[in-house]
Design a protein around this motif. Sequence first.
Motif, mmCIF file in Angstrom:
data_model
loop_
_atom_site.group_PDB
_atom_site.id
_atom_site.type_symbol
_atom_site.label_atom_id
_atom_site.label_comp_id
_atom_site.label_asym_id
_atom_site.label_seq_id
_atom_site.Cartn_x
_atom_site.Cartn_y
_atom_site.Cartn_z
ATOM 1 N N THR A 54 12.822 11.897 5.898
ATOM 2 C CA THR A 54 13.105 11.722 4.466
ATOM 3 C C THR A 54 11.920 12.120 3.583
ATOM 4 O O THR A 54 12.013 12.032 2.355
ATOM 5 C CB THR A 54 13.468 10.259 4.166
ATOM 6 N N GLY A 55 10.808 12.522 4.192
ATOM 7 C CA GLY A 55 9.648 12.922 3.409
ATOM 8 C C GLY A 55 8.725 11.783 3.028
ATOM 9 O O GLY A 55 7.765 11.980 2.284
ATOM 10 N N MET A 56 8.986 10.602 3.541
ATOM 11 C CA MET A 56 8.133 9.460 3.227
ATOM 12 C C MET A 56 6.774 9.588 3.906
ATOM 13 O O MET A 56 5.752 9.170 3.360
ATOM 14 C CB MET A 56 8.814 8.166 3.665
ATOM 15 N N SER A 57 6.772 10.139 5.112
ATOM 16 C CA SER A 57 5.537 10.267 5.878
ATOM 17 C C SER A 57 5.444 11.648 6.506
ATOM 18 O O SER A 57 6.396 12.442 6.454
ATOM 19 C CB SER A 57 5.458 9.182 6.963
ATOM 20 N N ASP B 191 -1.093 7.491 7.644
ATOM 21 C CA ASP B 191 -0.427 8.729 7.249
ATOM 22 C C ASP B 191 -0.270 8.809 5.732
ATOM 23 O O ASP B 191 -0.399 9.877 5.134
ATOM 24 C CB ASP B 191 0.945 8.809 7.921
ATOM 25 N N HIS B 192 -0.013 7.664 5.124
ATOM 26 C CA HIS B 192 0.153 7.597 3.666
ATOM 27 C C HIS B 192 -1.091 8.107 2.943
ATOM 28 O O HIS B 192 -0.996 8.854 1.960
ATOM 29 C CB HIS B 192 0.438 6.151 3.269
ATOM 30 N N TYR B 193 -2.255 7.735 3.426
ATOM 31 C CA TYR B 193 -3.486 8.154 2.767
ATOM 32 C C TYR B 193 -3.959 9.527 3.225
ATOM 33 O O TYR B 193 -4.854 10.112 2.618
ATOM 34 C CB TYR B 193 -4.572 7.099 2.952
ATOM 35 N N LEU B 194 -3.331 10.042 4.295
ATOM 36 C CA LEU B 194 -3.588 11.433 4.673
ATOM 37 C C LEU B 194 -2.773 12.390 3.815
ATOM 38 O O LEU B 194 -3.119 13.556 3.664
ATOM 39 C CB LEU B 194 -3.236 11.662 6.150
ATOM 40 N N ASP B 195 -1.651 11.877 3.271
ATOM 41 C CA ASP B 195 -0.740 12.721 2.499
ATOM 42 C C ASP B 195 -0.284 11.987 1.249
ATOM 43 O O ASP B 195 0.884 11.714 1.051
ATOM 44 C CB ASP B 195 0.471 13.110 3.356
ATOM 45 N N VAL B 196 -1.220 11.634 0.392
ATOM 46 C CA VAL B 196 -0.935 10.878 -0.833
ATOM 47 C C VAL B 196 0.006 11.604 -1.783
ATOM 48 O O VAL B 196 0.919 11.007 -2.326
ATOM 49 C CB VAL B 196 -2.246 10.499 -1.553
ATOM 50 N N PRO B 197 -0.133 12.923 -2.038
ATOM 51 C CA PRO B 197 0.705 13.579 -3.040
ATOM 52 C C PRO B 197 2.202 13.432 -2.792
ATOM 53 O O PRO B 197 2.980 13.330 -3.729
ATOM 54 C CB PRO B 197 0.267 15.046 -2.946
ATOM 55 N N PHE C 299 0.812 -1.211 0.000
ATOM 56 C CA PHE C 299 0.000 0.000 0.000
ATOM 57 C C PHE C 299 0.848 1.264 0.000
ATOM 58 O O PHE C 299 0.464 2.280 -0.600
ATOM 59 C CB PHE C 299 -0.955 -0.001 1.195
ATOM 60 N N LEU C 300 2.007 1.217 0.667
ATOM 61 C CA LEU C 300 2.878 2.389 0.697
ATOM 62 C C LEU C 300 3.578 2.612 -0.636
ATOM 63 O O LEU C 300 4.086 3.705 -0.901
ATOM 64 C CB LEU C 300 3.921 2.244 1.804
ATOM 65 N N ALA C 301 3.597 1.600 -1.487
ATOM 66 C CA ALA C 301 4.322 1.684 -2.760
ATOM 67 C C ALA C 301 3.588 2.477 -3.827
ATOM 68 O O ALA C 301 4.191 2.889 -4.819
ATOM 69 C CB ALA C 301 4.622 0.279 -3.276
ATOM 70 N N VAL C 302 2.283 2.661 -3.658
ATOM 71 C CA VAL C 302 1.488 3.343 -4.686
ATOM 72 C C VAL C 302 0.674 4.466 -4.053
ATOM 73 O O VAL C 302 0.310 4.396 -2.882
ATOM 74 C CB VAL C 302 0.543 2.352 -5.403
ATOM 75 N N PRO C 303 0.389 5.501 -4.825
ATOM 76 C CA PRO C 303 -0.371 6.632 -4.276
ATOM 77 C C PRO C 303 -1.845 6.344 -4.035
ATOM 78 O O PRO C 303 -2.469 6.961 -3.186
ATOM 79 C CB PRO C 303 -0.192 7.714 -5.347
#
Length: 302
Positions: free
Chosen positions: A228-231, A283-289, A29-33
Amino acid sequence: MPSLARSYFALTKPRVVALIVFTAIIGMFLAVPGMVPWRPLVFGTLGIWLAAASAAAINHLIDQRIDILMARTSQRPLPQGQLSSRQVLVFAVVLGALSMLILVLWVNVLTALLTFASLIGYAIVYTGFLKRATPQNIVIGGAAGAAPPVLGWAAVTGHVHPYALLLCLIIFVWTPPHFWALAIFRRDDYSRAQVPMLPVTHGVEYTRWHILYYTVLLFIVTLLPYLTGMSGLFYLGGAVVLGAGFLYYAIVLLNPPSELFAMKVFNYSIIYLMALFAFLLVDHYLDVPALQHAVMPLQRVG
């Protein structure tokens, strides 16, 4: 027949494999927007689960001699005579072959190769050699157990992104304090089986301090996804709270109120890892861009 089925199911170490598969799915899930395509999600998860189950069965096969001597493992199918070594070997080979077939045909070759390397790393290198060779066995062998997020990421993208390696690093650093807490509680078992776990070779106090050192390192490493900006901030808040909890347990473990406290640390470490990866996912889906920008070059290459 139900009893036989339960014995085979026990060979797969379902609770351990569930955590492995969970971190692999988070990696997907973290691999794709957006949402993960159904094909790598279904077949990737199945292939990784089968490989992990195969490795677990091989672990049972190789460790059957010492399992008889340890209270924690004496009830396993092989020590109890519920299955023969031949049955376990055939079961492990079938699961491993099915895993590779599924991953090659319906996911991608890279994921199959990485999964096979992880299987060999855990089942053969760690279980067959490192476990009996050095008290740093779990540190060196932890790389195989840390691979699932990388496998999940590769299943979706066909590539290994630095962010996937960062997820691997988190689990790699988490593994020693997680396992050494259990080893402290079960040190008599390991001593009886002549397995050179750290509490057996260097003592409990030495191991407690090393748990604290690795927990501090883990706290620092878990900040890297944010740095690193990942999350984003949601993950950062969760990582800090969870890390503070782990540090509390590690500090109290230096002078524990009881022998059972080591198991409390062990149990917290499992909750910690699951919650940490859950924070990453939310967090990934809170900040997809932010992640979309990082993944787009990979998509263009693919």
